[in-house]
Write a protein that holds these residues in place. Structure first.
Motif, PDB file in Angstrom:
ATOM      1  N   TYR A 252       0.799  -1.253   0.016  1.00 46.75           N
ATOM      2  CA  TYR A 252       0.216  -0.077   0.049  1.00 46.75           C
ATOM      3  C   TYR A 252       0.701   1.212  -0.112  1.00 46.75           C
ATOM      4  O   TYR A 252       0.694   2.182  -0.828  1.00 46.75           O
ATOM      5  CB  TYR A 252      -0.955  -0.214   1.364  1.00 46.75           C
ATOM      6  CG  TYR A 252      -2.087  -0.921   1.264  1.00 46.75           C
ATOM      7  CD1 TYR A 252      -2.812  -1.473   0.224  1.00 46.75           C
ATOM      8  CD2 TYR A 252      -2.316  -1.596   2.494  1.00 46.75           C
ATOM      9  CE1 TYR A 252      -3.572  -2.477   0.421  1.00 46.75           C
ATOM     10  CE2 TYR A 252      -3.168  -2.839   2.524  1.00 46.75           C
ATOM     11  CZ  TYR A 252      -4.118  -3.001   1.689  1.00 46.75           C
ATOM     12  OH  TYR A 252      -4.892  -3.990   1.697  1.00 46.75           O
ATOM     13  N   LYS A 253       1.968   1.188   0.944  1.00 46.59           N
ATOM     14  CA  LYS A 253       2.859   2.531   0.964  1.00 46.59           C
ATOM     15  C   LYS A 253       3.424   2.571  -0.154  1.00 46.59           C
ATOM     16  O   LYS A 253       3.799   3.608  -0.640  1.00 46.59           O
ATOM     17  CB  LYS A 253       3.673   1.941   2.125  1.00 46.59           C
ATOM     18  CG  LYS A 253       2.753   2.299   3.506  1.00 46.59           C
ATOM     19  CD  LYS A 253       3.590   2.359   4.893  1.00 46.59           C
ATOM     20  CE  LYS A 253       2.698   2.723   5.947  1.00 46.59           C
ATOM     21  NZ  LYS A 253       3.418   2.750   7.200  1.00 46.59           N
ATOM     22  N   GLY A 256       1.906   4.357  -2.609  1.00 44.93           N
ATOM     23  CA  GLY A 256       1.400   5.844  -1.985  1.00 44.93           C
ATOM     24  C   GLY A 256       0.102   6.165  -1.597  1.00 44.93           C
ATOM     25  O   GLY A 256      -0.412   7.149  -1.655  1.00 44.93           O
ATOM     26  N   LEU A 257      -0.461   4.944  -1.113  1.00 45.34           N
ATOM     27  CA  LEU A 257      -1.880   5.052  -0.503  1.00 45.34           C
ATOM     28  C   LEU A 257      -1.975   5.666   0.710  1.00 45.34           C
ATOM     29  O   LEU A 257      -1.138   5.440   1.617  1.00 45.34           O
ATOM     30  CB  LEU A 257      -2.405   3.622  -0.703  1.00 45.34           C
ATOM     31  CG  LEU A 257      -3.419   3.269  -1.995  1.00 45.34           C
ATOM     32  CD1 LEU A 257      -2.573   3.225  -2.939  1.00 45.34           C
ATOM     33  CD2 LEU A 257      -3.895   1.920  -1.759  1.00 45.34           C
ATOM     34  N   THR A 258      -3.055   6.525   1.149  1.00 46.27           N
ATOM     35  CA  THR A 258      -3.245   6.941   2.320  1.00 46.27           C
ATOM     36  C   THR A 258      -3.829   5.954   3.292  1.00 46.27           C
ATOM     37  O   THR A 258      -4.644   4.755   2.634  1.00 46.27           O
ATOM     38  CB  THR A 258      -3.991   8.088   2.583  1.00 46.27           C
ATOM     39  OG1 THR A 258      -5.274   8.143   1.728  1.00 46.27           O
ATOM     40  CG2 THR A 258      -3.429   9.529   1.493  1.00 46.27           C
ATOM     41  N   TYR A 259      -3.947   6.171   4.527  1.00 51.29           N
ATOM     42  CA  TYR A 259      -4.883   5.291   5.452  1.00 51.29           C
ATOM     43  C   TYR A 259      -6.052   5.322   4.978  1.00 51.29           C
ATOM     44  O   TYR A 259      -6.774   4.197   4.873  1.00 51.29           O
ATOM     45  CB  TYR A 259      -4.803   5.641   6.780  1.00 51.29           C
ATOM     46  CG  TYR A 259      -5.520   4.741   7.817  1.00 51.29           C
ATOM     47  CD1 TYR A 259      -5.227   3.489   8.017  1.00 51.29           C
ATOM     48  CD2 TYR A 259      -6.498   5.384   8.464  1.00 51.29           C
ATOM     49  CE1 TYR A 259      -5.983   2.732   8.744  1.00 51.29           C
ATOM     50  CE2 TYR A 259      -7.160   4.600   9.550  1.00 51.29           C
ATOM     51  CZ  TYR A 259      -7.089   3.316   9.406  1.00 51.29           C
ATOM     52  OH  TYR A 259      -7.657   2.397  10.298  1.00 51.29           O
ATOM     53  N   GLU A 260      -6.668   6.256   4.946  1.00 49.78           N
ATOM     54  CA  GLU A 260      -8.339   6.521   4.323  1.00 49.78           C
ATOM     55  C   GLU A 260      -8.626   5.713   2.868  1.00 49.78           C
ATOM     56  O   GLU A 260      -9.411   4.946   2.730  1.00 49.78           O
ATOM     57  CB  GLU A 260      -8.308   8.195   3.974  1.00 49.78           C
ATOM     58  CG  GLU A 260      -8.711   8.748   5.441  1.00 49.78           C
ATOM     59  CD  GLU A 260      -7.355   9.082   6.018  1.00 49.78           C
ATOM     60  OE1 GLU A 260      -6.407   9.015   5.405  1.00 49.78           O
ATOM     61  OE2 GLU A 260      -7.253   9.219   7.311  1.00 49.78           O
ATOM     62  N   GLU A 261      -7.535   5.614   2.152  1.00 55.29           N
ATOM     63  CA  GLU A 261      -7.705   5.077   0.861  1.00 55.29           C
ATOM     64  C   GLU A 261      -7.545   3.527   0.963  1.00 55.29           C
ATOM     65  O   GLU A 261      -8.294   2.833   0.554  1.00 55.29           O
ATOM     66  CB  GLU A 261      -6.470   5.333  -0.282  1.00 55.29           C
ATOM     67  CG  GLU A 261      -6.923   6.736  -0.762  1.00 55.29           C
ATOM     68  CD  GLU A 261      -5.804   7.238  -1.711  1.00 55.29           C
ATOM     69  OE1 GLU A 261      -5.891   8.009  -2.591  1.00 55.29           O
ATOM     70  OE2 GLU A 261      -4.550   6.855  -1.240  1.00 55.29           O
ATOM     71  N   ILE A 271      -5.119   1.879  12.268  1.00 60.17           N
ATOM     72  CA  ILE A 271      -4.267   3.142  12.009  1.00 60.17           C
ATOM     73  C   ILE A 271      -2.867   2.621  12.583  1.00 60.17           C
ATOM     74  O   ILE A 271      -1.685   2.947  11.733  1.00 60.17           O
ATOM     75  CB  ILE A 271      -4.759   4.434  12.194  1.00 60.17           C
ATOM     76  CG1 ILE A 271      -3.814   5.505  11.826  1.00 60.17           C
ATOM     77  CG2 ILE A 271      -4.899   4.367  13.716  1.00 60.17           C
ATOM     78  CD1 ILE A 271      -4.259   6.443  11.391  1.00 60.17           C
ATOM     79  N   GLN A 275       0.625   2.237  10.512  1.00 62.28           N
ATOM     80  CA  GLN A 275       1.648   3.224  10.622  1.00 62.28           C
ATOM     81  C   GLN A 275       2.888   2.336  11.255  1.00 62.28           C
ATOM     82  O   GLN A 275       3.902   2.937  11.532  1.00 62.28           O
ATOM     83  CB  GLN A 275       1.229   4.077  11.544  1.00 62.28           C
ATOM     84  CG  GLN A 275       0.528   5.172  11.083  1.00 62.28           C
ATOM     85  CD  GLN A 275      -0.127   6.313  12.013  1.00 62.28           C
ATOM     86  OE1 GLN A 275      -0.067   5.978  13.091  1.00 62.28           O
ATOM     87  NE2 GLN A 275      -0.800   7.357  11.405  1.00 62.28           N
TER      88      GLN A 275
END
Length: 277
Positions: A252-253, A256-261, A271, A275
């Motif tokens: 995911y990282k 470049g995905l955000t936590y919301e995505e 979360i 993280q």
């Protein structure tokens, strides 16, 4: 991001036929069925492993390991239980009499193929043998076409497949890392929404594979290490979920995905977990 080239993905072999089935048995002369005791389910080009006990080393070179969906799981392969007679117009040197004798029993089926009728192929030739480059020893990824969850398998063994699978072979990307990305939750989500589905089943054909966006990895050695660790745990029948969760978060990282995505793809991820890597 890059995509695989058309020349890096191949479809599996079409033996035509693999076995005697309820339809093609009607093409065989009744006297032949009686003489040889031919039954539905008998292997023609696809045979049980080690069925021929007394072959010369020359004849053995035409018998190849066949990998099929039932013997494969995500990431790494179990052993194969069937083999394929890989006799083609290009490779046959008139040096496998026992194998030809075996195929001759089923000649009536092969003689019904269009390519045989117009004399492009002999009865003992595979219908569509594909390019051996994809099946030979060396790193590759086997991909199951129809599956309840996208299933990609890394191997460096000699591995032949039929049309139920595709094979990926590229020197532009670390194949173990690519196997992790293709099996990830993110790519499963992409294939469900942008790929091809048959009801709830995934239809992972060549076109969807060619369209998968693949991100370049800076830390290939970390992902490659994680692949090896995952397979070691899997072979020891240990819990692989923690390492798969870690790999999914790293991917995911990577994209470049955000936590919301990520929550859209994986609603259960916390979360703190996201993280932590």
């Amino acid at each position: 991001a890059f995509k695989l080239y058309d020349k890096e993905v191949a479809q599996g072999i079409v033996p035509n036929p693999d076995i005697v089935n309820s339809k093609n048995i009607s093409l065989i002369d009744a006297s032949k069925i009686q003489k040889y005791g031919i039954n539905v389910g008998d292997g023609v080009f696809v045979i049980q492993k080690n069925i021929f006990s007394t072959l010369s080393s020359v004849e053995k070179k035409y018998i190849k390991p066949l990998y099929e969906p039932h013997s494969l799981e995500k990431y790494s392969s179990i052993d194969y239980d069937r083999e394929i007679l890989y006799i083609t117009k290009k490779n046959y040197k008139n040096d496998a009499p026992k194998l030809i004798k075996h195929l001759e029993k089923y000649k009536d089926i092969m003689d019904n193929r269009r390519e045989n009728k117009n004399r492009q192929l002999k009865f003992y030739h595979l219908h569509w043998p594909r390019d051996t480059f994809f099946f030979e020893e060396g790193e590759k990824i086997l991909s199951i076409r129809k599956c309840s969850s996208p299933t990609f398998i890394y191997t460096n063994k000699e591995a032949y497949t039929m049309m139920s699978m595709n094979i990926i072979k590229t020197n532009r990307y670390d194949m173990k890392v690519l196997c992790l990305i293709l099996n990830s939750n993110l790519i499963t989500f992409w294939l469900r929404n942008r790929g091809k589905m048959q009801g709830v089943k995934f239809q992972v054909d060549k076109v969807p594979i060619l369209n998968i966006p693949i991100v370049k990895v800076d830390n290939e050695s970390l992902f490659s290490f994680l692949y090896d660790e995952l397979v070691t745990l899997k072979q020891a029948n240990q819990d692989i979920n923690p390492i798969i969760n870690k790999i999914n978060i790293l991917i995911y990282k990577l994209y470049g995905l955000t936590y919301e995505e990520v929550l859209i793809i994986d609603p259960n991820i916390s979360i703190d977990n996201f993280q932590s890597y």
